[in-house]
Enzyme design. Structure first.
Site: not given
Ligand code: ATR
Length: 291
Positions: A23, A74, A110, A135, A234
């Site tokens: 962190s 969280k 956030d 996402g 980042y």
């Molecule tokens: P965070 O807290 O960083 O948002 P998360 O809650 O696990 O992490 O969400 C990850 C996001 O990245 C989701 O929108 C996920 O899409 P899905 O809901 O379809 O899983 C997206 N994501 C992760 N890997 C992916 C990939 N290979 N292709 C497309 N979307 C991806």
């Protein structure tokens, strides 16, 4: 790094996560405390998921002023708190706890950090803008809720799993006055819809180091110079997604601003003082350079 002068009067806050060792928050907050001449210290606490209730009770038991909360705590922390700020309730996640007269209050800085970074660093006002979010995970949820609270015109959500996008859109519409529409993902996303957006926010993990040569399938050719395009990643500092957006002359921003301002807002919640933003930025950038 300057070290806080610790004595019997030192006020302590910290970070609950699992893991916490990478962190940047301790460096950012301790630099701010030192700059402001505050006898405060920010400590990393590695809290195993099984021990979260005891750790949260420890805030009160040990007299901490508060804590940041990160992955994987969280959401799980919410039932352990006394009160929830409205944005944290809508997002369904807390990243900052303030201990106030024995009461633990949960906030989420956030999403607010993202919107504040746009306002302060990009001089961008989200009010009445059309926003596309890529996402529908935790980060997307924080950003979407806060953009809705900031009064955007409409939110559009595209996600690999359409049902998760639909769920988020439904929750935004139930919880705020803002409309949210689901759009197709990847090749299903029409360029004509992308072209009409003002702001585009990439919140998925696609393109994060070490997978730096990956970018979401997206109609990049539809992007243009009237748009602001953000990626919450980042590391690398400029993702392939942002590089492709920059080639279309869109204005680009990475996730460092959100990271900085979520800390700035937490600092202000704990201390009641205005945060030394530039000192925190410098401390953060120094850490990022070490990655
Ligand atoms: P965070 O807290 O960083 O948002 P998360 O809650 O696990 O992490 O969400 C990850 C996001 O990245 C989701 O929108 C996920 O899409 P899905 O809901 O379809 O899983 C997206 N994501 C992760 N890997 C992916 C990939 N290979 N292709 C497309 N979307 C991806």
């Amino acid at each position: 790094m300057g070290f806080p002068h610790l004595n019997g009067k030192t006020k302590v806050c910290g970070l609950f996560g699992f893991p916490v060792e990478h962190s940047f928050s301790p460096a950012m907050h301790n630099a701010a405390f030192e700059q402001m001449g505050l006898n405060w210290a920010y400590m990393p606490f590695e809290v195993h998921p099984d021990k979260l209730p005891q750790a949260v009770q420890g805030i009160t038991a040990l007299g901490l002023v508060g804590a940041n909360v990160t992955v994987p705590h969280k959401q799980k922390v919410i039932p352990l708190l006394h009160e929830l700020d409205a944005a944290a309730r809508l997002i369904g996640a807390v990243n900052t706890i303030v201990s106030e007269k024995g009461k633990l209050i949960g906030y989420n800085t956030d999403g607010k950090g993202f919107v504040t970074s746009l306002e302060k660093d990009a001089k961008y006002n989200c009010n009445n803008k059309k926003v596309l979010i890529l996402g529908a995970g935790g980060a997307a949820r924080a950003v979407a809720v806060q953009l809705a609270l900031a009064g955007v015109n409409k939110l559009y959500i595209t996600n690999r799993s359409r049902e998760k996008a639909a769920q988020l859109a439904w929750e935004i519409e139930q919880g705020t006055a803002i409309q949210a529409e689901v759009l197709g993902w990847g090749t299903e996303l029409p360029g004509s819809r992308v072209a009409e957006m003002d702001l585009i926010v990439q919140t998925t993990s696609l393109g994060m180091s070490p997978a730096c040569n990956i970018a979401p399938d997206f109609p990049y050719e539809a992007l243009h110079s009237g748009q602001v395009v953000c990626d919450l990643i980042y590391n690398p500092e400029t993702t392939l997604f942002l590089k492709k957006a920059a080639m279309q002359k869109a204005k680009i921003y990475n996730g460092l601003g959100m990271l900085l301002y979520q800390g700035v807002l937490a600092f202000e919640l704990w201390t009641g003082l205005r945060a030394p933003v530039e000192v925190m930025r410098e401390a953060l950038y120094k850490q990022v350079k070490k990655i």
